[in-house]
Design a protein around this motif. Structure first.
Motif, PDB file in Angstrom:
ATOM      1  N   THR A  41       0.828  -1.196   0.000  1.00 39.17           N
ATOM      2  CA  THR A  41       0.000   0.000   0.000  1.00 39.17           C
ATOM      3  C   THR A  41       0.867   1.253   0.000  1.00 39.17           C
ATOM      4  O   THR A  41       2.001   1.228   0.495  1.00 39.17           O
ATOM      5  N   THR A  42       0.294   2.332  -0.535  1.00 36.70           N
ATOM      6  CA  THR A  42       1.001   3.612  -0.556  1.00 36.70           C
ATOM      7  C   THR A  42       0.553   4.520   0.588  1.00 36.70           C
ATOM      8  O   THR A  42       1.057   5.632   0.717  1.00 36.70           O
ATOM      9  N   ARG A  43      -0.378   4.066   1.405  1.00 40.27           N
ATOM     10  CA  ARG A  43      -0.824   4.936   2.494  1.00 40.27           C
ATOM     11  C   ARG A  43       0.188   4.941   3.634  1.00 40.27           C
ATOM     12  O   ARG A  43       0.953   3.986   3.810  1.00 40.27           O
ATOM     13  N   PRO A  44       0.177   6.005   4.438  1.00 38.72           N
ATOM     14  CA  PRO A  44       1.107   6.072   5.574  1.00 38.72           C
ATOM     15  C   PRO A  44       0.807   4.985   6.600  1.00 38.72           C
ATOM     16  O   PRO A  44      -0.349   4.579   6.777  1.00 38.72           O
ATOM     17  N   GLU A  49       0.693  -0.178  13.443  1.00 34.34           N
ATOM     18  CA  GLU A  49       0.999  -1.115  12.357  1.00 34.34           C
ATOM     19  C   GLU A  49       2.496  -1.366  12.229  1.00 34.34           C
ATOM     20  O   GLU A  49       3.313  -0.515  12.574  1.00 34.34           O
ATOM     21  N   VAL A  50       2.809  -2.548  11.714  1.00 35.97           N
ATOM     22  CA  VAL A  50       4.198  -2.961  11.516  1.00 35.97           C
ATOM     23  C   VAL A  50       4.417  -3.226  10.031  1.00 35.97           C
ATOM     24  O   VAL A  50       3.660  -3.994   9.415  1.00 35.97           O
ATOM     25  N   TYR A  55       1.067  -4.501   6.375  1.00 35.68           N
ATOM     26  CA  TYR A  55       1.204  -4.171   4.955  1.00 35.68           C
ATOM     27  C   TYR A  55       2.682  -4.012   4.645  1.00 35.68           C
ATOM     28  O   TYR A  55       3.498  -3.838   5.548  1.00 35.68           O
ATOM     29  N   HIS A  56       2.992  -4.015   3.354  1.00 36.84           N
ATOM     30  CA  HIS A  56       4.277  -3.504   2.894  1.00 36.84           C
ATOM     31  C   HIS A  56       4.004  -2.051   2.527  1.00 36.84           C
ATOM     32  O   HIS A  56       3.285  -1.776   1.568  1.00 36.84           O
ATOM     33  N   PHE A  57       4.545  -1.128   3.312  1.00 40.31           N
ATOM     34  CA  PHE A  57       4.316   0.294   3.066  1.00 40.31           C
ATOM     35  C   PHE A  57       5.383   0.806   2.105  1.00 40.31           C
ATOM     36  O   PHE A  57       6.570   0.793   2.432  1.00 40.31           O
TER      37      PHE A  57
END
Length: 196
Positions: A41-44, A49-50, A55-57
């Motif tokens: 995801t592109t969200r902050p 969250e980890v 997610y993979h940020f």
């Protein structure tokens, strides 16, 4: 694309935001020894969250690069935020484990169902709107954020008719036990779930 085997199982946990689908999915995944596929995801990242666990940020530019390289089997743009499932992750985990799980909204669940057909089993985890409001207030969500989360509630609930299984999540431990028992039938391993 990886050639699916008859025994490969992809479990997708879906349902309204705030109904506890992640909690149930992770409890069941741990009990049954399933590998979770983590989306990008592109969200902050939120405070609790980890990266690499929830997610993979990644940046917008990194997401675009991966998208241009056809790495994603599924992408969605929700409120200007990009989300994607990398095909290679699904293939690798299926080759290693034969059974995996994902946590997706109804749009993502439908997209993957169209790709993987009968190898993919959708599990709708749901509860009523009042319970979702109460849970999110306890977590400190602002009222406008809760209202935004509930905008998609009718569509998420309607989608449960498309799912192979549906569970009302009132007591998470009981729900997880019931889900694990149901999914165990797809795995043919004769394990008895042990969720306390």
């Amino acid at each position: 694309m990886y050639q699916l085997q008859d025994y490969d199982r992809i479990f997708v946990f879906t349902g309204p935001y705030g109904a506890g689908r992640k909690t149930i999915a992770d409890m069941v995944g741990e009990t049954l020894g399933l590998q979770r596929v983590i989306p990008y995801t592109t969200r902050p990242r939120r405070s609790a969250e980890v990266d690499g666990q929830d997610y993979h940020f990644i940046s917008e530019s990194e997401f675009c690069r991966m998208h241009e390289n056809n790495e994603f089997i599924e992408t969605l743009n929700l409120d200007g935020v990009q989300h994607g499932i990398r095909e290679r992750d699904i293939e690798q985990y299926l080759q290693q484990n034969g059974s995996i799980y994902l946590i997706l909204n109804h749009r993502g669940a439908e997209l993957l169902k169209n790709v993987y057909g009968s190898n993919l089993i959708r599990i709708c985890i749901h509860t009523d709107e009042d319970t979702i409001r109460t849970r999110q207030r306890k977590r400190g969500y602002a009222e406008d954020v809760i209202a935004r989360h509930l905008l998609d509630y009718p569509k998420a609930m309607a989608y449960r008719e498309n799912c192979e299984h549906s569970f009302a999540n009132t007591v998470p431990s009981h729900t997880a036990f019931a889900v694990a028992e149901t999914l165990e039938q797809y795995l043919n391993r004769n394990l008895v779930p042990d969720i306390q």
